[in-house]
Scaffold this motif. Structure first.
Motif, PDB file in Angstrom:
ATOM      1  N   LEU A   1       0.777  -0.984   0.293  1.00 27.73           N
ATOM      2  CA  LEU A   1       0.221   0.198  -0.202  1.00 27.73           C
ATOM      3  C   LEU A   1       0.954   1.326  -0.354  1.00 27.73           C
TER       4      LEU A   1
ATOM      5  N   ALA B   1       2.400   1.913  -3.508  1.00 31.16           N
ATOM      6  CA  ALA B   1       1.337   1.988  -4.642  1.00 31.16           C
ATOM      7  C   ALA B   1       1.807   3.515  -4.513  1.00 31.16           C
ATOM      8  N   ALA B   2       1.309   4.403  -3.641  1.00 29.59           N
ATOM      9  CA  ALA B   2       0.948   5.662  -2.548  1.00 29.59           C
ATOM     10  C   ALA B   2       2.639   6.475  -3.107  1.00 29.59           C
TER      11      ALA B   2
ATOM     12  N   GLY C   1       2.202   6.257  -6.819  1.00 30.49           N
ATOM     13  CA  GLY C   1       1.789   6.640  -7.511  1.00 30.49           C
ATOM     14  C   GLY C   1       2.249   8.791  -7.631  1.00 30.49           C
TER      15      GLY C   1
ATOM     16  N   ALA D   1      -7.562   0.931   3.042  1.00 32.17           N
ATOM     17  CA  ALA D   1      -6.795   0.883   1.699  1.00 32.17           C
ATOM     18  C   ALA D   1      -7.144   0.969   0.555  1.00 32.17           C
ATOM     19  N   ALA D   2      -8.536   1.095   0.056  1.00 36.02           N
ATOM     20  CA  ALA D   2      -9.291   1.571  -0.001  1.00 36.02           C
ATOM     21  C   ALA D   2      -9.730   3.052  -1.001  1.00 36.02           C
TER      22      ALA D   2
ATOM     23  N   VAL E   1      -6.277   5.195   0.051  1.00 35.99           N
ATOM     24  CA  VAL E   1      -5.791   5.444  -0.355  1.00 35.99           C
ATOM     25  C   VAL E   1      -5.722   5.004  -2.248  1.00 35.99           C
ATOM     26  N   LEU E   2      -6.247   3.587  -2.281  1.00 33.40           N
ATOM     27  CA  LEU E   2      -6.244   3.813  -4.030  1.00 33.40           C
ATOM     28  C   LEU E   2      -6.906   4.110  -4.719  1.00 33.40           C
TER      29      LEU E   2
ATOM     30  N   VAL F   1      -4.878   7.451  -5.198  1.00 31.06           N
ATOM     31  CA  VAL F   1      -3.503   7.997  -6.188  1.00 31.06           C
ATOM     32  C   VAL F   1      -4.494   7.626  -7.366  1.00 31.06           C
ATOM     33  N   GLY F   2      -5.162   6.909  -7.684  1.00 31.89           N
ATOM     34  CA  GLY F   2      -6.108   6.761  -9.265  1.00 31.89           C
ATOM     35  C   GLY F   2      -6.725   7.573  -9.291  1.00 31.89           C
TER      36      GLY F   2
END
Length: 218
Positions: free
Chosen positions: A126, A129-130, A133, A191-192, A194-195, A198-199
């Motif tokens: 996680l 990804a951050a 991204g 988690a959702a 953050v994702l 980032v998305g």
């Protein structure tokens, strides 16, 4: 996603591997070496994320060396496909880098009998990804607007930020006494969040890159 975007992403990855093999392979090898030599749980994932985060300039340098940026200006694929294709190719590179780091982390954890469980891996992924991204979202529009030569200073900014953050963490001792078994699995909502963030940042960055690249004279 259009076929032109996928074709350009494939071309971009092949071009990077053929024209700059050392700049592509050495960082990936560095990820493995760090994980093997430094007995810190999760080190491979962290290094893989850093390697990916500071690699956004690689294809732009290859463009200038091979004069491909001039070709893109007259190619029938369109500048939007170039931008989106490069975002896709860099995302694939990041997945490969972090994937190698994750695989090496798990293998070395088994060899060293370290307690590397899912909570630690999930938390590190996680964070990776951050890190990747945000780094790509900032760097890619910059290089699309200025090119590699004029945008060169941006190469050092992510490295400097990562180094400063690492120094602060080391000096403050935030993670002293915390072992792999003490790390908790990130809450699903966190988690959702953050994702999704980032998305959204990644999509917004691509929109900005398309706009500035269309205005740039090649």
């Amino acid at each position: 996603m259009s076929a032109a975007v996928i074709r350009f992403a494939r071309f971009d990855l092949v071009a990077m591997a053929r024209t700059q093999p050392l700049r592509v392979l050495l960082p990936l090898l560095f990820t493995v070496v760090c994980c093997v030599t430094l007995p810190v749980p999760g080190m491979g994932i962290a290094v893989g994320a850093v390697v990916a985060a500071v690699s956004a300039s690689i294809p732009f340098q290859g463009d200038e060396r091979g004069r491909l940026d001039t070709l893109y200006g007259i190619a029938p694929i369109g500048r939007t496909a170039v931008v989106l294709g490069r975002y896709l190719s860099m995302l694939v590179f990041a997945v490969v880098a972090v994937g190698i780091g994750t695989a090496t982390t798990l293998v070395m954890g088994a060899v060293r009998h370290q307690d590397i469980g899912w909570p630690l891996v999930a938390t590190m992924l996680l964070g990776a990804a951050a890190c990747v991204g945000i780094s790509f979202a900032v760097q890619l529009p910059w290089f699309f607007a200025l090119g590699f030569t004029r945008g060169r200073p941006m190469i050092y900014i992510p490295v400097g930020i990562i180094a400063v953050v690492g120094f602060i963490v080391g000096q403050t001792g935030w993670f002293d006494g915390i072992g792999p078994a003490d790390v908790l699995t990130p809450a699903p909502w966190l988690a959702a969040l953050v994702l999704v963030a980032v998305g959204a940042l990644f999509v917004g960055s691509a929109a900005v890159a398309v706009r500035v690249y269309r205005r740039r004279e090649l």
